[in-house]
Design a protein around this motif. Structure first.
Motif, short mmCIF file in Angstrom:
data_model
loop_
_atom_site.label_atom_id
_atom_site.label_comp_id
_atom_site.label_asym_id
_atom_site.label_seq_id
_atom_site.Cartn_x
_atom_site.Cartn_y
_atom_site.Cartn_z
N LEU A 67 0.84 -1.20 0.00
CA LEU A 67 0.00 0.00 0.00
C LEU A 67 0.88 1.25 0.00
CD1 LEU A 67 -2.83 -0.89 2.55
CD2 LEU A 67 -2.61 -1.52 0.14
N ASN A 79 -0.78 4.52 0.24
CA ASN A 79 -1.60 5.62 0.73
C ASN A 79 -0.93 6.32 1.90
OD1 ASN A 79 -3.74 7.02 2.25
ND2 ASN A 79 -5.14 6.01 0.82
N THR A 88 -2.11 5.20 5.24
CA THR A 88 -1.52 3.92 5.65
C THR A 88 -0.19 4.14 6.35
OG1 THR A 88 -2.54 2.82 3.74
CG2 THR A 88 -0.73 1.66 4.83
N GLN A 136 -8.10 -1.39 5.13
CA GLN A 136 -7.45 -0.86 3.93
C GLN A 136 -6.93 -2.00 3.06
OE1 GLN A 136 -4.53 2.17 4.71
NE2 GLN A 136 -5.87 3.31 6.08
N GLU A 166 -8.17 -3.32 -0.95
CA GLU A 166 -7.27 -3.58 -2.07
C GLU A 166 -7.36 -5.03 -2.55
OE1 GLU A 166 -5.28 -1.46 -3.85
OE2 GLU A 166 -6.36 0.07 -2.72
N TYR A 175 -0.81 -8.90 0.17
CA TYR A 175 -1.09 -7.48 0.34
C TYR A 175 -0.51 -7.04 1.68
CZ TYR A 175 -4.20 -7.77 -3.67
OH TYR A 175 -4.69 -7.95 -4.93
#
Length: 208
Positions: A5, A7, A10, A37, A41, A177
């Motif tokens: 991630l 972001n 995040t 989050q 995704e 992830y």
């Protein structure tokens, strides 16, 4: 494949986890928010099913995530806040539990509890906050793979490049992830900079 991630929210939440002044309640809450989050995704291309509901107008049908064919499994106990968050988000999924303990001398994990529901033909999401050497994750993946799932996804908060490379090479079909890939493992096989023991910090368990 490993997906990290990017972001800014995040990365800010990861900083809060690293902060040793964050108490157990805030730690668990932050892990839960990061899990959501990761779920967003990981489920961008879900298997849909039609669900009929009664709206304010009439009976209507909608495409929704097929929760009945998703199993969220966790490695006790550090993964519990992640599992709770995932189940809160999608309450129709089934939950599974594995317990592994790392041998601090050999750095290998030992499985001592297995409570997985039927996984055959389903998507299994394995949640575990930390990927250090990758040993525990690989043991869990091997066990889950033997249950004949349709697909396996892992959700992780932080991990080392070494551990992630090891897992992705051994299980290239598994999508990983992760919120943050850290710098490295130290000589004691701990993640640097890391955030300490996620299980201890989640539940105020002091080492003796």
């Amino acid at each position: 494949m490993v997906y990290e991630l990017s972001n800014p929210v995040t990365k800010t939440l990861i900083m809060h986890l690293r902060d040793q002044s964050s108490d157990a309640l805030r730690f668990r809450h932050t892990v839960g928010e990061l899990t959501k989050q990761l779920m967003y995704e990981a489920l961008k291309e879900p298997v849909f099913t039609q669900k009929s509901i009664t709206t304010w107008r009439a009976k209507e049908s909608y495409n929704v995530i097929d929760e009945d064919n998703i199993v969220v499994a966790t490695v006790l106990r550090a993964g519990m806040p992640m599992l709770d968050s995932a189940v809160d988000l999608l309450p129709g999924v089934s939950a599974g539990f594995l317990a592994m303990k790392r041998d601090e001398t050999t750095h290998k994990s030992v499985l001592y509890y297995d409570r997985l529901p039927d996984c055959k033909g389903k998507t299994v999401i394995l949640v575990d906050p930390m990927v250090a050497t990758g040993g525990s994750m690989m043991d869990a993946l091997e066990l889950i793979k033997g249950r004949e799932p349709l697909k396996i996804i892992t959700l992780n908060i932080i991990g080392s490049p070494e551990g992630l490379e090891k897992v992705s090479k051994a299980y290239p079909e598994v999508d990983i992830y992760i919120a943050q890939i850290d710098e490295r493992l130290n000589s004691d096989k701990f993640i640097i900079p890391g955030l300490g023991d996620a299980g201890d910090r989640s539940y105020n368990t002091l080492k003796q």
